[in-house]
Design a protein around this motif. Structure first.
Motif, PDB file in Angstrom:
ATOM      1  N   LEU A 199      -0.653   3.584   2.426  1.00  0.00           N
ATOM      2  CA  LEU A 199      -2.158   3.427   1.104  1.00  0.00           C
ATOM      3  C   LEU A 199      -2.610   4.409   0.729  1.00  0.00           C
ATOM      4  CD1 LEU A 199      -4.367   1.506   4.604  1.00  0.00           C
ATOM      5  CD2 LEU A 199      -3.712   0.749   2.557  1.00  0.00           C
ATOM      6  N   ALA A 200      -3.634   4.133  -0.753  1.00  0.00           N
ATOM      7  CA  ALA A 200      -4.338   4.623  -1.297  1.00  0.00           C
ATOM      8  C   ALA A 200      -5.044   5.616  -0.965  1.00  0.00           C
ATOM      9  CB  ALA A 200      -4.605   4.149  -2.553  1.00  0.00           C
ATOM     10  N   LYS A 201      -5.005   6.655  -1.221  1.00  0.00           N
ATOM     11  CA  LYS A 201      -6.170   8.079  -0.285  1.00  0.00           C
ATOM     12  C   LYS A 201      -8.116   7.597  -0.573  1.00  0.00           C
ATOM     13  CE  LYS A 201      -3.012  12.496  -0.181  1.00  0.00           C
ATOM     14  NZ  LYS A 201      -2.210  11.943  -0.989  1.00  0.00           N
ATOM     15  N   GLN A 202      -8.209   7.611  -0.053  1.00  0.00           N
ATOM     16  CA  GLN A 202      -9.906   7.072   0.084  1.00  0.00           C
ATOM     17  C   GLN A 202     -10.536   7.730  -0.921  1.00  0.00           C
ATOM     18  OE1 GLN A 202     -10.828   4.366   1.948  1.00  0.00           O
ATOM     19  NE2 GLN A 202      -9.057   4.142   2.510  1.00  0.00           N
ATOM     20  N   ALA A 203     -10.032   9.092  -1.054  1.00  0.00           N
ATOM     21  CA  ALA A 203     -10.275  10.060  -1.791  1.00  0.00           C
ATOM     22  C   ALA A 203     -10.554   9.149  -3.298  1.00  0.00           C
ATOM     23  CB  ALA A 203     -10.047  11.049  -1.948  1.00  0.00           C
ATOM     24  N   GLU A 204      -8.803   8.718  -3.869  1.00  0.00           N
ATOM     25  CA  GLU A 204      -9.426   8.731  -5.034  1.00  0.00           C
ATOM     26  C   GLU A 204      -9.380   6.915  -5.387  1.00  0.00           C
ATOM     27  OE1 GLU A 204      -4.824   7.994  -5.234  1.00  0.00           O
ATOM     28  OE2 GLU A 204      -4.425  10.131  -5.305  1.00  0.00           O
ATOM     29  N   LYS A 205     -10.110   6.132  -4.431  1.00  0.00           N
ATOM     30  CA  LYS A 205     -10.974   5.305  -4.754  1.00  0.00           C
ATOM     31  C   LYS A 205     -12.196   5.500  -4.959  1.00  0.00           C
ATOM     32  CE  LYS A 205     -10.588   1.200  -3.839  1.00  0.00           C
ATOM     33  NZ  LYS A 205     -10.053   0.063  -4.862  1.00  0.00           N
ATOM     34  N   VAL A 206     -12.547   6.505  -4.367  1.00  0.00           N
ATOM     35  CA  VAL A 206     -14.406   6.589  -4.701  1.00  0.00           C
ATOM     36  C   VAL A 206     -14.464   7.211  -6.339  1.00  0.00           C
ATOM     37  CG1 VAL A 206     -16.300   6.561  -3.172  1.00  0.00           C
ATOM     38  CG2 VAL A 206     -14.297   6.882  -2.257  1.00  0.00           C
TER      39      VAL A 206
ATOM     40  N   PRO B  90       5.206   2.306  -9.841  1.00  0.00           N
ATOM     41  CA  PRO B  90       6.430   3.045 -10.034  1.00  0.00           C
ATOM     42  C   PRO B  90       6.251   3.670  -8.445  1.00  0.00           C
ATOM     43  CG  PRO B  90       4.222   4.469 -10.689  1.00  0.00           C
ATOM     44  CD  PRO B  90       3.931   2.546 -10.779  1.00  0.00           C
ATOM     45  N   VAL B  91       6.220   2.810  -7.296  1.00  0.00           N
ATOM     46  CA  VAL B  91       6.802   3.792  -5.999  1.00  0.00           C
ATOM     47  C   VAL B  91       7.768   4.657  -5.884  1.00  0.00           C
ATOM     48  CG1 VAL B  91       5.813   1.457  -4.997  1.00  0.00           C
ATOM     49  CG2 VAL B  91       8.092   1.748  -5.540  1.00  0.00           C
ATOM     50  N   ASN B  92       8.692   4.569  -6.538  1.00  0.00           N
ATOM     51  CA  ASN B  92       9.599   5.679  -6.904  1.00  0.00           C
ATOM     52  C   ASN B  92       9.368   7.169  -7.994  1.00  0.00           C
ATOM     53  OD1 ASN B  92      11.217   4.761  -4.424  1.00  0.00           O
ATOM     54  ND2 ASN B  92      11.801   3.268  -6.065  1.00  0.00           N
ATOM     55  N   GLY B  93       8.909   6.816  -8.481  1.00  0.00           N
ATOM     56  CA  GLY B  93       8.530   7.617  -9.617  1.00  0.00           C
ATOM     57  C   GLY B  93       8.513   7.279 -11.307  1.00  0.00           C
TER      58      GLY B  93
ATOM     59  N   CYS C 203      -1.082   1.726 -10.893  1.00  0.00           N
ATOM     60  CA  CYS C 203      -0.852   0.796 -10.255  1.00  0.00           C
ATOM     61  C   CYS C 203      -1.251  -0.452 -11.351  1.00  0.00           C
ATOM     62  CB  CYS C 203      -2.161   0.927  -9.186  1.00  0.00           C
ATOM     63  SG  CYS C 203      -3.330   0.780  -9.951  1.00  0.00           S
ATOM     64  N   ASP C 204      -1.143  -1.438 -10.715  1.00  0.00           N
ATOM     65  CA  ASP C 204      -1.605  -2.507 -11.428  1.00  0.00           C
ATOM     66  C   ASP C 204      -2.678  -3.056 -11.046  1.00  0.00           C
ATOM     67  OD1 ASP C 204      -0.612  -3.828  -8.972  1.00  0.00           O
ATOM     68  OD2 ASP C 204       1.638  -4.361 -10.676  1.00  0.00           O
ATOM     69  N   GLY C 205      -2.547  -4.541 -10.726  1.00  0.00           N
ATOM     70  CA  GLY C 205      -4.285  -5.102 -10.077  1.00  0.00           C
ATOM     71  C   GLY C 205      -3.576  -5.007  -8.983  1.00  0.00           C
ATOM     72  N   PHE C 206      -3.274  -4.653  -8.687  1.00  0.00           N
ATOM     73  CA  PHE C 206      -2.550  -4.605  -6.828  1.00  0.00           C
ATOM     74  C   PHE C 206      -2.889  -2.864  -6.466  1.00  0.00           C
ATOM     75  CE2 PHE C 206      -0.417  -3.634  -3.373  1.00  0.00           C
ATOM     76  CZ  PHE C 206      -1.228  -4.331  -2.256  1.00  0.00           C
ATOM     77  N   THR C 207      -4.447  -3.260  -6.610  1.00  0.00           N
ATOM     78  CA  THR C 207      -4.929  -1.413  -6.597  1.00  0.00           C
ATOM     79  C   THR C 207      -4.952  -0.332  -5.536  1.00  0.00           C
ATOM     80  OG1 THR C 207      -7.202  -2.581  -6.082  1.00  0.00           O
ATOM     81  CG2 THR C 207      -6.312  -2.143  -7.966  1.00  0.00           C
ATOM     82  N   ILE C 208      -4.038  -1.606  -3.861  1.00  0.00           N
ATOM     83  CA  ILE C 208      -4.594  -0.678  -2.694  1.00  0.00           C
ATOM     84  C   ILE C 208      -3.347   0.298  -2.763  1.00  0.00           C
ATOM     85  CG2 ILE C 208      -3.997  -0.800  -0.296  1.00  0.00           C
ATOM     86  CD1 ILE C 208      -5.680  -3.266  -0.773  1.00  0.00           C
ATOM     87  N   HIS C 209      -2.399  -0.124  -3.893  1.00  0.00           N
ATOM     88  CA  HIS C 209      -1.033   1.210  -3.442  1.00  0.00           C
ATOM     89  C   HIS C 209      -0.824   2.426  -4.854  1.00  0.00           C
ATOM     90  CE1 HIS C 209       0.977  -0.056   0.127  1.00  0.00           C
ATOM     91  NE2 HIS C 209       0.224  -0.870   0.027  1.00  0.00           N
ATOM     92  N   LYS C 210      -1.117   3.474  -4.867  1.00  0.00           N
ATOM     93  CA  LYS C 210      -0.369   4.352  -6.040  1.00  0.00           C
ATOM     94  C   LYS C 210       0.107   5.056  -6.314  1.00  0.00           C
ATOM     95  CE  LYS C 210      -5.673   3.344  -6.711  1.00  0.00           C
ATOM     96  NZ  LYS C 210      -6.377   2.763  -8.204  1.00  0.00           N
ATOM     97  N   HIS C 211       0.606   5.399  -7.486  1.00  0.00           N
ATOM     98  CA  HIS C 211       1.810   6.247  -7.352  1.00  0.00           C
ATOM     99  C   HIS C 211       2.214   6.647  -9.106  1.00  0.00           C
ATOM    100  CE1 HIS C 211       3.841   5.368  -3.471  1.00  0.00           C
ATOM    101  NE2 HIS C 211       3.527   4.004  -3.778  1.00  0.00           N
ATOM    102  N   LEU C 212       2.059   7.778  -8.991  1.00  0.00           N
ATOM    103  CA  LEU C 212       2.483   8.032 -10.458  1.00  0.00           C
ATOM    104  C   LEU C 212       4.122   7.803 -11.202  1.00  0.00           C
ATOM    105  CD1 LEU C 212       0.678  11.718 -10.835  1.00  0.00           C
ATOM    106  CD2 LEU C 212      -0.063   9.494 -11.407  1.00  0.00           C
ATOM    107  N   PRO C 213       3.755   7.770 -12.559  1.00  0.00           N
ATOM    108  CA  PRO C 213       5.685   7.170 -13.305  1.00  0.00           C
ATOM    109  C   PRO C 213       6.008   9.257 -13.465  1.00  0.00           C
ATOM    110  CG  PRO C 213       3.426   6.293 -14.529  1.00  0.00           C
ATOM    111  CD  PRO C 213       2.224   7.067 -12.996  1.00  0.00           C
ATOM    112  N   LYS C 214       6.667   8.724 -13.666  1.00  0.00           N
ATOM    113  CA  LYS C 214       7.601  10.095 -14.330  1.00  0.00           C
ATOM    114  C   LYS C 214       7.050  10.364 -15.729  1.00  0.00           C
ATOM    115  CE  LYS C 214      11.392  12.521 -15.210  1.00  0.00           C
ATOM    116  NZ  LYS C 214      10.960  13.521 -14.872  1.00  0.00           N
ATOM    117  N   ALA C 215       7.126   9.314 -16.326  1.00  0.00           N
ATOM    118  CA  ALA C 215       6.538   9.434 -17.888  1.00  0.00           C
ATOM    119  C   ALA C 215       6.466   7.525 -18.320  1.00  0.00           C
ATOM    120  CB  ALA C 215       7.593   9.550 -18.673  1.00  0.00           C
ATOM    121  N   VAL C 216       5.126   7.471 -19.050  1.00  0.00           N
ATOM    122  CA  VAL C 216       5.659   5.578 -20.179  1.00  0.00           C
ATOM    123  C   VAL C 216       6.292   5.484 -21.077  1.00  0.00           C
ATOM    124  CG1 VAL C 216       4.325   3.805 -20.580  1.00  0.00           C
ATOM    125  CG2 VAL C 216       3.497   5.250 -18.620  1.00  0.00           C
ATOM    126  N   VAL C 217       7.328   5.087 -21.987  1.00  0.00           N
ATOM    127  CA  VAL C 217       8.092   5.076 -22.543  1.00  0.00           C
ATOM    128  C   VAL C 217       6.989   3.644 -23.756  1.00  0.00           C
ATOM    129  CG1 VAL C 217      10.201   6.608 -23.657  1.00  0.00           C
ATOM    130  CG2 VAL C 217       9.919   4.750 -21.501  1.00  0.00           C
TER     131      VAL C 217
END
Lengths: 482, 482
Positions: A475-482, A87-90, A36-50
């Motif tokens: 929404l991000a899973k509550q579990a990820e937030k805590v 990265p909402v589309n990975g 995520c970035d500064g908007f922390t309510i959504h979270k998605h993993l990227p495929k990679a970071v180059v």
């Protein structure tokens, strides 16, 4: 580069396109920092970071992704507040943090050339001894990048007088989604002939291309600067003072307001300065320019404040005091952490004259929802930042915060305003675009995206509502937030 | 409407789409007045000129033209200097002169809404008693329309401090080439979300759509204004004074320069003010703002001028004197008629630091070509206006003037500048676009035109060089000039 622990051919090929060490991240524990970035309510993993080093490496990565139909997006410091770098589309994230050089300073013609990963505040720091500075000053300026500022058309406290990022960009080098490299802005001269692509790309939130070089305008330091702090018992009195200062023909460099809840926050956080906790509104007003005339402007501002029954008003006695007031203001968003488990910052714009009416509506929304709302904002240009306080551990509160934020934006739109002043639309406000744009008006914009980004591989699923279907909001899973 | 004397079905149908008298012109003697604009070297007759009263009538005309594949274009007052309103394809001209109402003035939020045919100067005149004005002030402001200003992103003497038209446009209503009506700019709030279509349409030279309503920013009159006139024996000394004034951190409202030939022109024309004829450069400098501090700025400017051996320098003693100086300057282009049969005005932009070097080159071009060149220009922002003097009755001189103009622009482009600051590209400078844009950069722009104007019925053959073939340049027949 270090030996890769994966057989994924895309990862191996992408890594090979980038020189030097630390060229790519691809393991889950590394990718978590980029979900995520500064908007922390959504979270998605990227495929990679180059991590490319040059424009050519960016272009090579883009061409590789385009050829293999891998979605990709660019990322600066990840301080964006509307989710533009999520990265909402990975996606393959193209991080620009290694491209952080100051390439040129041309004081005579008042311009500088930077790479996109260059930190905003570093520019001012590196030219201030020569008497110059870079005007756009988002609150995150000590860590955000100028490339990210261009993507979001970032603002800041001093944009009242000096304008937002787009007013300070003279030229851009861009890698288009097909890998072509173009330069726009006629070598740093404003008002270039042809269509205003400079304006089009600035604030396009990373959906049209990837900026790899930026020519910015730099300004001469003002000869003098004075800062006023004013405390009002009533928020209406503070709003009226704002209106009267502007009506007097004074253009302050900054004219900021904080309400009672916001003051509670900043006084509980890292940079308290002793604001009274029982006032409804605080104004932080700065004027700058040549020395002659500054005192008269300050006198006029003090008179306006007195006329509106200010409880206390003071002028900063030295640079140290001024700096403390600004540190207190600029860390205001983060300070909410001291009084609330979570917060969501919104970013609406209204005609200045609607300020009292809109603040009343927001107050009403807060009461009805049961969520507290703090207001820290650029009052001078009608750019509101309602901060919705919530606790993500309580089921349903994150959803409710999003609803409350959307309701606040509806109020702004209904009085003839807008849904973002400086934070962008990202994934956060795609649906709210309908508050202000018709279907035809959205089409005119998505048609332009088609020109540059026809395969929609670059940062897709952002900025515009998808016509004909409800945009999925996960929404991000509550579990990820805590 | 009056009875039509034609059986042409298109003329009859178009006339029927417009209410009231004077709805259409179609006879050759009427059309002759529309065969060029302020760029008089090319002349083409339109098919007809229609005069709609409303946005809906504009949309109906556009839809009719689209359906029948008739080329069309919009025209304001026809004062444009690059040929943007010339019907090179025998277009139906949609004249916006009847849509000239001031629709709304909102002083509190500093904005006004006008129709496109509203005259620039009328806006300031209608709000000046309340203490407000509209900043962009092209020299043609007493007759040019705000719609035309939007199309060309017009500038003016005071744009040094206040910016060009695009900095003052808050919202637009536009009829697209397919007849759709869209509003952009979020109801007059700047920094609207989504792509910056406002910036894109402003300065698009009538190639993307037809503006039918405009929300502009209005400004509070400055409390004080002072104007200085300075005479320099040497042009280099004047250039250096310009540079030093800006370096001192003063931002004059205007900083104009005229050279010896220009002074000869204005002193031979309608508004002479007694400038000496043997100086090489004159500076007209205006500062404005709150009263406090103005005197100090003027003192500083006088000191700079003295340092550069000014022959004489004076401050306007009253509004009458100031107005006379400005009338002398603002009619400068037309004044060339007093010393030359014809003239061609060019419009290049350069980094301010290159001023002496570029003036020397232009001087050299003048000597080599045998055509005199006068320079009247916005020195403060490096926007040059070489006026190439020629006599169209002498065979070959018009062609030579065009060549000389192009050579001047090449000089500007070569020092890192641009080929237009405020007059637009039109048909005049299509080929010179290649001085500053690569094929890819031009494609990025023509691709955007495709989005809005895919059939190229709206104002085609302007702004961009046609890829792969030499753009046809037809000079008006000498017979028509005499």
């Amino acid at each position: 580069m270090s030996k890769l622990k994966t057989k994924d051919p895309h990862i191996r090929e992408l890594a090979a396109l980038v020189s030097g060490p630390y060229s790519i991240l691809y393991e889950r524990e590394d990718l978590l920092a980029y979900d995520c970035d500064g908007f922390t309510i959504h979270k998605h993993l990227p495929k990679a970071v180059v991590f490319p080093n040059t424009t050519e490496e960016v272009a090579a990565i883009v061409r590789y992704c385009a050829r293999h139909r891998l979605p990709f997006l660019a990322r600066g410091a990840g301080t964006g507040l509307s989710g533009g770098a999520i990265p909402v589309n990975g996606e393959v994230i193209i991080s620009l943090v290694k491209m952080k050089r100051l390439l040129e300073v041309d004081l005579e013609n008042r311009r500088a050339v930077v790479e996109p990963g260059y930190i905003n505040l570093k520019l001012t720091n590196s030219i201030s001894d020569k008497g110059y500075y870079y005007a756009p000053d988002p609150s995150s300026q000590s860590c955000c990048t100028i490339g990210g500022n261009v993507a979001e058309n970032a603002g800041g406290a001093h944009c009242l007088k000096y304008g937002v990022t787009t007013n300070h960009i003279l030229g851009l080098e861009i890698v288009l989604p097909n890998g072509d490299i173009i330069e726009i802005g006629a070598g740093g001269i404003p008002d270039a002939p042809g269509y205003d692509l400079l304006g089009l790309f600035t604030g396009s939130e990373g959906t049209l291309g990837i900026v790899t070089k930026i020519t910015v305008r730099i300004l001469k330091n003002p000869e003098a600067k004075q800062t006023v702090l004013a405390y009002f018992d009533k928020v209406e009195a503070g709003s009226q003072a704002v209106s009267d200062i502007i009506s007097a023909g004074i253009v302050p460099a900054a004219l900021e307001m904080m309400d009672k809840t916001a003051i509670e926050g900043v006084e509980s956080a890292a940079f308290p300065v002793g604001h009274p906790l029982d006032i409804e509104a605080l104004l932080l007003i700065e004027v700058d320019g040549i020395s002659a005339g500054i005192e008269e402007q300050i006198d006029h501002i003090l008179t306006v404040c007195q006329r509106h029954h200010v409880r206390e008003v003071k002028v900063a006695q030295d640079e140290g005091e001024r700096a403390r007031w600004w540190a207190n203001r600029k860390t205001g968003f983060g300070a909410m952490g001291a009084i609330s488990a979570d917060y969501l910052v919104q970013d609406g714009v209204i005609p200045r004259s609607k300020l009292p009416e809109v603040l009343t509506c927001i107050n009403q929304i807060s009461k009805e929802s049961g969520l507290r709302i703090a207001n820290i904002f650029h009052a001078g240009d009608g750019n509101l930042h309602p901060l919705i306080l919530f606790d993500a551990r309580i089921p349903g509160q994150a959803e409710k915060a999003l609803e409350v934020g959307s309701a606040c934006l509806k109020v702004c739109a209904d009085v003839g305003g807008s849904i973002t002043g400086e934070h962008g639309v990202g994934i956060e406000k795609m649906n709210e675009m309908r508050y202000i744009f018709s279907e035809e008006e959205i089409s005119a914009q998505t048609d332009i995206r088609e020109v540059f980004n026809p395969d929609r591989l670059l940062n897709d699923g952002k900025l515009f509502p998808s016509p004909g279907r409800c945009v999925e909001v996960k929404l991000a899973k509550q579990a990820e937030k805590v």
